[in-house]
Design an enzyme around this catalytic site. Structure first.
Site, PDB file in Angstrom:
ATOM      1  N   HIS A 160       0.827  -1.197  -0.087  1.00 60.18           N
ATOM      2  CA  HIS A 160      -0.009   0.154  -0.054  1.00 60.18           C
ATOM      3  C   HIS A 160       0.969   1.253  -0.072  1.00 60.18           C
ATOM      4  O   HIS A 160       1.506   1.588   1.075  1.00 60.18           O
ATOM      5  CB  HIS A 160      -1.045  -0.020   1.332  1.00 60.18           C
ATOM      6  CG  HIS A 160      -1.949   1.156   1.348  1.00 60.18           C
ATOM      7  ND1 HIS A 160      -2.726   1.042   2.273  1.00 60.18           N
ATOM      8  CD2 HIS A 160      -2.130   2.295   0.405  1.00 60.18           C
ATOM      9  CE1 HIS A 160      -3.391   2.192   2.043  1.00 60.18           C
ATOM     10  NE2 HIS A 160      -3.112   2.926   0.996  1.00 60.18           N
ATOM     11  N   GLU A 206      -2.050  -1.523  -3.364  1.00 58.46           N
ATOM     12  CA  GLU A 206      -3.260  -0.863  -3.056  1.00 58.46           C
ATOM     13  C   GLU A 206      -2.966   0.727  -2.814  1.00 58.46           C
ATOM     14  O   GLU A 206      -1.889   1.269  -2.709  1.00 58.46           O
ATOM     15  CB  GLU A 206      -3.314  -1.255  -1.361  1.00 58.46           C
ATOM     16  CG  GLU A 206      -3.697  -2.943  -1.357  1.00 58.46           C
ATOM     17  CD  GLU A 206      -3.878  -3.313  -0.039  1.00 58.46           C
ATOM     18  OE1 GLU A 206      -4.283  -4.279   0.416  1.00 58.46           O
ATOM     19  OE2 GLU A 206      -3.337  -2.348   1.078  1.00 58.46           O
ATOM     20  N   HIS A 238      -8.331  -8.308   5.353  1.00 60.11           N
ATOM     21  CA  HIS A 238      -8.277  -7.533   6.395  1.00 60.11           C
ATOM     22  C   HIS A 238      -8.523  -8.332   7.730  1.00 60.11           C
ATOM     23  O   HIS A 238      -9.552  -8.837   7.946  1.00 60.11           O
ATOM     24  CB  HIS A 238      -9.148  -6.304   6.351  1.00 60.11           C
ATOM     25  CG  HIS A 238      -8.718  -5.144   7.449  1.00 60.11           C
ATOM     26  ND1 HIS A 238      -7.858  -4.205   6.946  1.00 60.11           N
ATOM     27  CD2 HIS A 238      -9.387  -5.065   8.605  1.00 60.11           C
ATOM     28  CE1 HIS A 238      -7.638  -3.305   8.112  1.00 60.11           C
ATOM     29  NE2 HIS A 238      -8.902  -3.687   8.901  1.00 60.11           N
TER      30      HIS A 238
END
Length: 239
Positions: free
Chosen positions: A43, A70, A191
Site C-alpha cells: 500500500h 493498494e 483485512h
C-alpha cells in the site's frame, strides 16, 4: 484453489520506525515468493508512512509472481500506477489519522471519481479491484462502474465478539461472494485474517485470493518469514 497475496507493509513500517534501510521489504518479498506466495501486496499511502516510492519501483523489477498495489484513487496515485504498471491495483479508502485501513470504500458516494480512475488504470492494462464491505449495494455499484474485482473487507468478521456475531458476518461474506460471482466480478478478501480464522472464510469457496499481512508478519517474528508464509499458504489453499 485460492491464492495467497502477502502484504509486506509491516516490514516497511519497522524500517521506517528507525529511519534506516533495514529490514528491506524488497528482500521480504523475495522470501515470501520463495515460500510459495502467489503475489505481493503493498500500500503506497499518500503520506508515505511505510512503503516508499523506491520500494514500489524496485519491487516492480523483482517480483516474480504478481504485484498488487493498494492505493487511494487520487490523480497522483493513478499516475504512479500507470508509470510502474503493477499487475493489479486495489483502490482503498485512506485517512491520514488511521493506523490501518478502517473499512471499505463507499463506492456509492464516490462512484464518479472511482469510475474515472478505473477506466484510466484499465486502459493501462492494469486489473482493478475495489476494497469494499460485504454489502450488496456496494457490490452492484462496483460492477456498474466497471471494476474487474472486489476485495471483501473481512474486518468485521475478524473482530466479531461472539460466535453468533461471527456467523452473521460469515453469512454476509458468503452472500457477497455469490452476488459478485453472479455479476461476473472476481473476488478477493482481506483485512484482519489470521491463522485462527482464515479457514472459515476460505471454506466458503469462490474467493480467488486472500491478501494477508499483519498476521503473517507477527508469526514471522517468532518462526521466520519462510515458515510463516508456508503455514498460511497451506491454510488458504486447503481449507
Amino acid at each position: 484453489m485460492a491464492r495467497l497475496g502477502v502484504n509486506i507493509d509491516h516490514v516497511a513500517t519497522l524500517r521506517q520506525a528507525r529511519g534506516g534501510t533495514e529490514p528491506d521489504p524488497v528482500a521480504a518479498a523475495a522470501i515470501a515468493e520463495f515460500a510459495g506466495a502467489d503475489g505481493i501486496t503493498i500500500h503506497l499511502r499518500e503520506d508515505r508512512r511505510h512503503i516508499q516510492d523506491r520500494d514500489l519501483k524496485i519491487l516492480r523489477q523483482t517480483v516474480q509472481t504478481r504485484l498488487n498495489l493498494e492505493m487511494a484513487a487520487t490523480d497522483e496515485m493513478v499516475a504512479i500506477a500507470l508509470a510502474v504498471k503493477p499487475e493489479a491495483c486495489t483502490l482503498v479508502p485512506e485517512k491520514r489519522a488511521e493506523l490501518t485501513t478502517e473499512g471499505g470504500l463507499d463506492v456509492r458516494i464516490h462512484q464518479e471519481a472511482l469510475k474515472v480512475a478505473i477506466e484510466k488504470l484499465q486502459a493501462g492494462g492494469i486489473i482493478v479491484s475495489l476494497f469494499i464491505d460485504p454489502d450488496p449495494d456496494q457490490i452492484k455499484v462496483a460492477n456498474k462502474i466497471g471494476a474487474d474485482y472486489i476485495e471483501i473487507h473481512t474486518g468485521s468478521f475478524a473482530e466479531a465478539k461472539s460466535w453468533k456475531e461471527e456467523e452473521l458476518e460469515l453469512i454476509k461474506i458468503e452472500n457477497a461472494v455469490k452476488l459478485a460471482r453472479k455479476l461476473d466480478l472476481g473476488v478477493n478478501a482481506g483485512h484482519g485474517l489470521s491463522y485462527s480464522n482464515v479457514k472459515k472464510v476460505a471454506a466458503i469457496g469462490g474467493i480467488e485470493e486472500f491478501n494477508i499481512g499483519h498476521s503473517i508478519m507477527s508469526r514471522a517474528i517468532l518462526v521466520g518469514l519462510d515458515r510463516a508464509v508456508r503455514d498460511m499458504s497451506e491454510l488458504v489453499r486447503y481449507a
